[in-house]
Write a protein that holds these residues in place. Structure first.
Motif, PDB file in Angstrom:
ATOM      1  N   THR A  49      -6.564  -1.920  -4.880  1.00 21.74           N
ATOM      2  CA  THR A  49      -6.773  -0.469  -4.911  1.00 21.74           C
ATOM      3  C   THR A  49      -7.381  -0.043  -6.250  1.00 21.74           C
TER       4      THR A  49
ATOM      5  N   GLN B 209      -2.055  -3.358  -4.842  1.00 17.75           N
ATOM      6  CA  GLN B 209      -2.248  -2.345  -5.881  1.00 17.75           C
ATOM      7  C   GLN B 209      -3.423  -2.712  -6.781  1.00 17.75           C
TER       8      GLN B 209
ATOM      9  N   GLU C 201       1.950  -5.915  -5.105  1.00 18.10           N
ATOM     10  CA  GLU C 201       1.271  -5.852  -6.402  1.00 18.10           C
ATOM     11  C   GLU C 201      -0.203  -6.248  -6.271  1.00 18.10           C
TER      12      GLU C 201
END
Length: 66
Positions: free
Chosen positions: A39, A36, A33
């Motif tokens: 990103t 992510q 997570e």
């Protein structure tokens, strides 16, 4: 503050590029997570299709302030 060496790929002018940078963050990267979220942050910085390859801790939070 944590500092990481972050390496990732992204697309520029239709070609895949490889980038490494110093990535400061208030919280540690310790899960999928978190990657992510990194990103998503890279996308907001203008990188197209970023894909995090690796990260390595430079400075832990307790030493960043010194």
């Amino acid at each position: 503050m944590y500092r990481y060496m972050l390496t990732f790929t992204h697309t520029t002018s239709g070609e895949t590029q490889f980038t490494a940078l110093d990535y400061p963050t208030a919280r540690p990267i310790s899960s999928v997570e978190d990657v992510q979220l990194v990103t998503l942050h890279l996308r907001t910085q203008g990188y197209t299709e970023p894909f995090v390859i690796a990260f390595s801790l430079f400075t832990p939070a307790d030493k960043a302030a010194s």
